[in-house]
Write an enzyme that holds these catalytic residues in place. Structure first.
Site, PDB file in Angstrom:
ATOM      1  N   GLY A  16       0.826  -1.210   0.000  1.00 52.18           N
ATOM      2  CA  GLY A  16       0.000   0.000   0.000  1.00 52.18           C
ATOM      3  C   GLY A  16       0.861   1.261   0.000  1.00 52.18           C
ATOM      4  O   GLY A  16       2.086   1.202  -0.125  1.00 52.18           O
ATOM      5  N   ASP A  38       0.446  -8.931   1.409  1.00 56.32           N
ATOM      6  CA  ASP A  38      -0.590  -8.042   0.889  1.00 56.32           C
ATOM      7  C   ASP A  38      -1.453  -8.798  -0.128  1.00 56.32           C
ATOM      8  O   ASP A  38      -0.925  -9.564  -0.934  1.00 56.32           O
ATOM      9  CB  ASP A  38       0.066  -6.817   0.214  1.00 56.32           C
ATOM     10  CG  ASP A  38      -0.855  -5.616   0.151  1.00 56.32           C
ATOM     11  OD1 ASP A  38      -1.931  -5.737  -0.472  1.00 56.32           O
ATOM     12  OD2 ASP A  38      -0.501  -4.568   0.716  1.00 56.32           O
ATOM     13  N   THR A  42      -6.316  -2.883  -2.058  1.00 51.21           N
ATOM     14  CA  THR A  42      -6.173  -1.453  -2.371  1.00 51.21           C
ATOM     15  C   THR A  42      -4.712  -1.095  -2.661  1.00 51.21           C
ATOM     16  O   THR A  42      -4.395   0.069  -2.908  1.00 51.21           O
ATOM     17  CB  THR A  42      -6.681  -0.547  -1.220  1.00 51.21           C
ATOM     18  OG1 THR A  42      -5.935  -0.853  -0.023  1.00 51.21           O
ATOM     19  CG2 THR A  42      -8.158  -0.742  -0.966  1.00 51.21           C
ATOM     20  N   GLY A  43      -3.835  -2.081  -2.614  1.00 53.07           N
ATOM     21  CA  GLY A  43      -2.408  -1.853  -2.871  1.00 53.07           C
ATOM     22  C   GLY A  43      -2.076  -2.056  -4.337  1.00 53.07           C
ATOM     23  O   GLY A  43      -2.944  -2.348  -5.159  1.00 53.07           O
ATOM     24  N   ASP A  63      -4.147 -12.863   1.632  1.00 54.98           N
ATOM     25  CA  ASP A  63      -5.051 -12.191   2.559  1.00 54.98           C
ATOM     26  C   ASP A  63      -4.574 -12.483   3.991  1.00 54.98           C
ATOM     27  O   ASP A  63      -4.412 -13.651   4.352  1.00 54.98           O
ATOM     28  CB  ASP A  63      -6.461 -12.772   2.327  1.00 54.98           C
ATOM     29  CG  ASP A  63      -7.512 -12.069   3.141  1.00 54.98           C
ATOM     30  OD1 ASP A  63      -7.179 -11.363   4.104  1.00 54.98           O
ATOM     31  OD2 ASP A  63      -8.711 -12.261   2.800  1.00 54.98           O
ATOM     32  N   VAL A  64      -4.384 -11.445   4.792  1.00 52.04           N
ATOM     33  CA  VAL A  64      -3.925 -11.686   6.167  1.00 52.04           C
ATOM     34  C   VAL A  64      -5.055 -12.183   7.074  1.00 52.04           C
ATOM     35  O   VAL A  64      -4.816 -12.480   8.246  1.00 52.04           O
ATOM     36  CB  VAL A  64      -3.238 -10.439   6.783  1.00 52.04           C
ATOM     37  CG1 VAL A  64      -1.986 -10.064   6.005  1.00 52.04           C
ATOM     38  CG2 VAL A  64      -4.196  -9.255   6.893  1.00 52.04           C
ATOM     39  N   LEU A  80      -0.271  -2.893   8.909  1.00 53.53           N
ATOM     40  CA  LEU A  80      -0.843  -1.753   8.172  1.00 53.53           C
ATOM     41  C   LEU A  80      -1.957  -2.195   7.233  1.00 53.53           C
ATOM     42  O   LEU A  80      -2.467  -1.378   6.462  1.00 53.53           O
ATOM     43  CB  LEU A  80       0.254  -1.046   7.361  1.00 53.53           C
ATOM     44  CG  LEU A  80       1.105  -0.011   8.097  1.00 53.53           C
ATOM     45  CD1 LEU A  80       2.020  -0.668   9.121  1.00 53.53           C
ATOM     46  CD2 LEU A  80       1.942   0.794   7.122  1.00 53.53           C
ATOM     47  N   SER A  82      -5.259  -2.648   5.831  1.00 54.71           N
ATOM     48  CA  SER A  82      -6.656  -2.212   5.959  1.00 54.71           C
ATOM     49  C   SER A  82      -6.945  -1.194   4.866  1.00 54.71           C
ATOM     50  O   SER A  82      -6.100  -0.313   4.629  1.00 54.71           O
ATOM     51  CB  SER A  82      -6.907  -1.521   7.307  1.00 54.71           C
ATOM     52  OG  SER A  82      -8.193  -0.920   7.316  1.00 54.71           O
ATOM     53  N   TYR A 152     -14.850   1.099   9.607  1.00 52.74           N
ATOM     54  CA  TYR A 152     -13.423   1.394   9.763  1.00 52.74           C
ATOM     55  C   TYR A 152     -13.121   1.789  11.212  1.00 52.74           C
ATOM     56  O   TYR A 152     -12.234   1.226  11.848  1.00 52.74           O
ATOM     57  CB  TYR A 152     -13.042   2.524   8.813  1.00 52.74           C
ATOM     58  CG  TYR A 152     -11.598   2.945   8.836  1.00 52.74           C
ATOM     59  CD1 TYR A 152     -10.605   2.137   8.294  1.00 52.74           C
ATOM     60  CD2 TYR A 152     -11.215   4.175   9.381  1.00 52.74           C
ATOM     61  CE1 TYR A 152      -9.259   2.539   8.291  1.00 52.74           C
ATOM     62  CE2 TYR A 152      -9.879   4.587   9.375  1.00 52.74           C
ATOM     63  CZ  TYR A 152      -8.909   3.766   8.827  1.00 52.74           C
ATOM     64  OH  TYR A 152      -7.593   4.174   8.814  1.00 52.74           O
TER      65      TYR A 152
END
Ligand code: NAD
Ligand code: UDP
Length: 316
Positions: A16, A38, A42-43, A63-64, A80, A82, A152
């Site tokens: 990201g 990642d 969105t990255g 996917d984490v 980080l 999200s 969020y």
């Protein structure tokens, strides 16, 4: 101060905007290995162009929210991962809740297994639409648990809670950074956040879209300053949340004028409805960061904005 030399770090969300700069900075500071994890929701792989040829760097594309198997020693886990733009998390609402809960748990479990330090990227959104100004870490916030930002905000609040629980119950060494609006090269052009939005509009000669009357305030921190604060925190012993951001507050209208001037173009300022739940004011109190980390931002908007605009010129 301790150093990163010879250390191995895992960065969840490493492709990201902030994560890719963090990977680069860790390597520049002498880390022995950096693994970015990642799923690119969105990255962008292009963000890793500068580090991917470094033999000390690895990317795990996953996917984490799934368990993250890492072999060998790990000294730091930076979480980080999200979606971070209001436009992103409005669409990726369930993904945001899942990564903020399950993804954070996986970062903590990894840190526990490896006896590593886990640093959680929290946010000024912890304070919601704040009634205390500027925001101090001791303020509990004014958060709407059912509004459009709740996926969020509440995921990040849960994130802080589970981090503190792993610290208290499982003895994991943890750090919590509350990041305020940060900008710089590699923000996604169309992520909807005000910096890429205004810069792209100005460079294209379009009107700048202000939401509401533009009197709401934000305080913008350049990415290099933020990273310095994050690394100082990671290397410190501070386990309570620390605000990192630039306390220079301005209205969004003032910011739009600054972008137009720095970009040397752009049309009129036009006004569109303010999205519900949009905080009216935001400015970090950075007394704790100053006292504990000896940190304060150094890069003014007059320096950081042109650097950011140069980057966007290259990707438009
Ligand atoms: P970003 O969207 O550029 O980066 C987030 C990264 O996480 C992306 O690469 C994305 O693909 C990855 N990701 C998301 N869900 C994932 C998952 N389930 N598995 C693996 N990877 C996943 O956003 P950013 O601005 O770089 O923000 C990074 C972190 O900092 C976020 O946690 C955000 O909440 C926090 N933060 C950022 C700001 C800011 O101003 N940039 C402010 C406050 C907090
Ligand atoms: N904003 C705006 N025009 C835009 C995009 C954003 O006026 O095209 C405003 C938005 O309403 C908010 C501020 O700029 O008040 C910062 O928005 P951003 O999405 O960057 O981050 P936030 O701090 O709201 O999470």
């Amino acid at each position: 101060m301790n150093s990163l030399r010879g250390k191995r770090a895992v960065v969840f969300g490493g492709a990201g905007f902030l994560g890719s700069h963090l990977c680069e900075r860790l390597l520049a500071d002498g880390a022995e290995g950096v693994i970015a994890v990642d799923n690119l929701v969105t990255g962008n792989l292009k963000n890793l162009d500068d580090v991917k040829r470094d033999a000390r760097f690895d990317l795990m594309q996953q996917d984490v929210c799934q368990p993250v198997p890492i072999t060998g020693p790990v000294d730091f886990v930076f979480n980080l991962a999200s979606p971070a733009s209001p436009k992103d998390y409005e669409v990726l609402w369930l993904e945001t809740l899942r990564v903020g809960s399950l993804g954070t748990q996986h970062a903590l479990e990894l840190a526990e297994n490896k006896k590593a330090v886990m640093l959680q990227a929290s946010t000024s959104e912890i304070y919601g639409d704040p009634l205390v100004h500027p925001q101090v870490e001791s303020y509990f916030g004014n958060v709407d648990s059912t509004g459009p930002r709740a996926v969020y905000d509440e995921a990040k609040r849960y994130g802080e809670a589970i981090v503190q629980a792993f610290r208290r119950k499982r003895n994991v060494a943890t750090r919590i950074v509350r990041i305020f609006n940060t900008y710089g090269p590699r923000m996604r052009l169309n992520d909807g956040r005000v910096v890429p939005q205004f810069v792209a509009q100005a460079l294209r000669g379009e009107d700048l879209t202000l939401y509401g009357d533009g009197s709401q305030t934000r305080s913008f921190c350049f990415v290099d300053d933020l990273l310095e604060g994050i690394l100082r925190l990671a290397l410190s012993n501070e386990q309570d949340p620390v605000n990192i951001g630039n306390p220079r507050e301005q209205t969004i209208r003032e910011f739009a004028e600054a972008v137009k001037q720095a970009a040397g173009g752009g049309g009129k300022l036009v006004f569109e409805p303010l999205p519900p739940g949009d905080p009216k004011q935001r400015k970090p109190d950075i007394s704790r960061a100053r006292a504990i980390l000896g940190w304060e931002p150094k890069i003014t908007l007059e320096v950081g904005l042109p650097r950011t605009i140069d980057y966007f010129r290259g990707v438009l």
